[in-house]
Write an enzyme that holds these catalytic residues in place. Sequence first.
Site, PDB file in Angstrom:
ATOM      1  N   CYS A 122       0.859  -1.327   0.077  1.00  0.00           N
ATOM      2  CA  CYS A 122       0.007   0.080   0.190  1.00  0.00           C
ATOM      3  C   CYS A 122       0.810   1.198   0.045  1.00  0.00           C
ATOM      4  CB  CYS A 122      -0.932  -0.109   1.143  1.00  0.00           C
ATOM      5  SG  CYS A 122      -2.181  -1.566   1.393  1.00  0.00           S
ATOM      6  N   HIS A 263      -3.796   6.663   2.931  1.00  0.00           N
ATOM      7  CA  HIS A 263      -4.021   5.384   2.675  1.00  0.00           C
ATOM      8  C   HIS A 263      -5.341   5.168   2.869  1.00  0.00           C
ATOM      9  CE1 HIS A 263      -3.839   1.392   1.284  1.00  0.00           C
ATOM     10  NE2 HIS A 263      -3.765   0.914   2.343  1.00  0.00           N
ATOM     11  N   ASN A 293     -10.112  -0.807   0.122  1.00  0.00           N
ATOM     12  CA  ASN A 293      -8.787  -0.422   0.055  1.00  0.00           C
ATOM     13  C   ASN A 293      -8.211  -1.012  -1.231  1.00  0.00           C
ATOM     14  OD1 ASN A 293      -5.928  -1.042   0.413  1.00  0.00           O
ATOM     15  ND2 ASN A 293      -5.997  -2.047   2.438  1.00  0.00           N
TER      16      ASN A 293
HETATM   17  O1  UT7 Z   1      -3.731  -1.732   3.548  1.00  0.00           O
HETATM   18  C1  UT7 Z   1      -2.684  -2.270   4.501  1.00  0.00           C
HETATM   19  C2  UT7 Z   1      -3.053  -2.016   5.974  1.00  0.00           C
HETATM   20  N1  UT7 Z   1      -4.337  -2.642   6.310  1.00  0.00           N
HETATM   21  C3  UT7 Z   1      -4.815  -2.270   7.191  1.00  0.00           C
HETATM   22  O2  UT7 Z   1      -4.518  -0.911   7.837  1.00  0.00           O
HETATM   23  C4  UT7 Z   1      -6.122  -2.914   7.804  1.00  0.00           C
HETATM   24  C5  UT7 Z   1      -5.996  -2.941   9.628  1.00  0.00           C
HETATM   25  N2  UT7 Z   1      -6.833  -3.804  10.152  1.00  0.00           N
HETATM   26  C6  UT7 Z   1      -8.368  -3.229  10.295  1.00  0.00           C
HETATM   27  O3  UT7 Z   1      -8.435  -2.550   9.259  1.00  0.00           O
HETATM   28  C7  UT7 Z   1      -9.140  -3.964  11.003  1.00  0.00           C
HETATM   29  O4  UT7 Z   1      -8.542  -4.725  12.069  1.00  0.00           O
HETATM   30  C8  UT7 Z   1     -10.212  -5.134  10.316  1.00  0.00           C
HETATM   31  C9  UT7 Z   1     -11.068  -3.896   9.574  1.00  0.00           C
HETATM   32  C10 UT7 Z   1      -9.454  -6.006   9.535  1.00  0.00           C
HETATM   33  C11 UT7 Z   1     -10.869  -5.832  11.596  1.00  0.00           C
HETATM   34  O5  UT7 Z   1     -11.515  -5.057  12.287  1.00  0.00           O
HETATM   35  P1  UT7 Z   1     -11.389  -5.302  13.979  1.00  0.00           P
HETATM   36  O6  UT7 Z   1     -12.059  -4.297  14.470  1.00  0.00           O
HETATM   37  O7  UT7 Z   1      -9.988  -5.317  14.190  1.00  0.00           O
HETATM   38  O8  UT7 Z   1     -12.014  -6.669  14.035  1.00  0.00           O
HETATM   39  P2  UT7 Z   1     -11.264  -8.152  14.561  1.00  0.00           P
HETATM   40  O9  UT7 Z   1     -10.189  -8.637  13.475  1.00  0.00           O
HETATM   41  O10 UT7 Z   1     -10.742  -7.727  15.984  1.00  0.00           O
HETATM   42  O11 UT7 Z   1     -12.419  -8.982  14.772  1.00  0.00           O
HETATM   43  C12 UT7 Z   1     -13.571  -8.630  15.300  1.00  0.00           C
HETATM   44  C13 UT7 Z   1     -14.836  -9.760  15.498  1.00  0.00           C
HETATM   45  C14 UT7 Z   1     -14.077 -11.044  15.309  1.00  0.00           C
HETATM   46  O12 UT7 Z   1     -15.105 -12.267  15.942  1.00  0.00           O
HETATM   47  P3  UT7 Z   1     -14.846 -12.507  17.364  1.00  0.00           P
HETATM   48  O13 UT7 Z   1     -13.519 -12.989  17.345  1.00  0.00           O
HETATM   49  O14 UT7 Z   1     -14.963 -11.020  18.225  1.00  0.00           O
HETATM   50  O15 UT7 Z   1     -16.097 -13.218  17.897  1.00  0.00           O
HETATM   51  C15 UT7 Z   1     -14.155 -11.441  13.779  1.00  0.00           C
HETATM   52  O16 UT7 Z   1     -14.171 -12.851  13.544  1.00  0.00           O
HETATM   53  O17 UT7 Z   1     -15.176  -9.400  14.119  1.00  0.00           O
HETATM   54  C16 UT7 Z   1     -15.396 -10.700  13.337  1.00  0.00           C
HETATM   55  N3  UT7 Z   1     -15.277 -10.435  11.818  1.00  0.00           N
HETATM   56  C17 UT7 Z   1     -16.402 -10.062  11.269  1.00  0.00           C
HETATM   57  N4  UT7 Z   1     -17.757 -10.239  11.476  1.00  0.00           N
HETATM   58  C18 UT7 Z   1     -18.490  -9.780  10.595  1.00  0.00           C
HETATM   59  C19 UT7 Z   1     -14.079 -10.277  11.433  1.00  0.00           C
HETATM   60  N5  UT7 Z   1     -14.557 -10.054   9.871  1.00  0.00           N
HETATM   61  C20 UT7 Z   1     -15.820  -9.923   9.769  1.00  0.00           C
HETATM   62  C21 UT7 Z   1     -16.891  -9.601   9.003  1.00  0.00           C
HETATM   63  N6  UT7 Z   1     -18.061  -9.721   9.316  1.00  0.00           N
HETATM   64  N7  UT7 Z   1     -16.658  -9.310   7.752  1.00  0.00           N
END
Ligand code: UT7
Length: 336
Positions: A122, A263, A293
Amino acid sequence: MDQADHASTLQPVRIAGTGSYLPEKILTNHDLEKLVETSDEWITSRTGIKERRIAADGESTSDLATNAARKALEQADIAPEDVQLIIVATITPDTLTPATACYVQEKLGAHGAVAFDVSAACSGFLYAMELAKSLIATGGRTNALIIGAEKLSAFVNWSDRNTCVLFGDGAGAAVLVPSENGGGRILSSHLGTDGRQTELLNIPGGGSCCPITIENADQQLATLAMQGREVFKHAVNAMKRASEHAIETAHLTAGDIDLVIPHQANLRIIDAIVDRLEIPKDNVFINLEKYGNTSAAAVAIALDEANRQGRIKSGDHILLVAFGAGLTWASAAIKW
Ligand code: UT7
């Protein structure tokens, strides 16, 4: 490792034109609800993304790149045959070799240009900008076409809700030329890399360390894998630091920045950075709700949209900042 800050005392370089191209097909959050266990509410509240673009079958990264490049060249009033350098930033090349930039050279008819790719995820568009700026400042070139282009839909595991809701396809481009008479120019830039964190975000298969074979073909190894929460933390810290470096090296303060073009990965990441930098939200350009993204293309597309919407005026100070797999980060302060 952070590279030493760089405020060029050499030939100044400015942006003479920008362009972008997004494929027509729109994939909404509601469409994704039919593919994986997710919801529009989850995606919107956790990321800010509402929809993303998906390239047509047969439309490759170099096609997206070429369309964006044509618009940037037209705005810069430079004919393809006069282009001297083409750098394509991408992690989704048409082929492993030759470089996507070679296909772009051919499609544009820019046969006088030296053409190659950079792979910095990115941050790639800003890595390409730094390279092009240096080659103009020291290498005697009088123009460069830099492009961020991705067809991420070809490298997404469409059954993994952790990643498939995040990414989209698109391309953005800019033309760099020497700056005359102390007008607009790239004031400073800052690049950084931390190779200890390669596992946090990668495409593990399809390269020389893990070729795709008949035995592993069903494991989706040639798709994006990410430890989202960890990447999030690194993204906020690295982009805040990179922003501060670029601002300070340009002898500016955060209050001098008219527009931040970050970004476009996650609205919460952008909010966290600008809050810490104490930059008002009105001075931040965001389009991730439309495109998701798009990795190396994201800053380039946002720059072009901001430019064409009249959000950047002559004499404005803008800050570009990016973060991605590698880990890599990059920033640039620009006087328009
Ligand atoms: O471009 C390069 C740089 N990339 C980035 O900067 C991305 C950085 N990361 C992020 O933007 C975020 O971490 C995400 C958007 C990828 C995820 O958001 P989060 O608030 O960090 O969620 P998480 O990964 O901690 O997941 C929270 C919950 C989990 O369930 P449990 O374990 O709490 O029961 C996931 O399984 O959300 C669940 N989850 C979803 N639920 C519904 C993960 N993806 C989804 C989804 N729909 N698509």
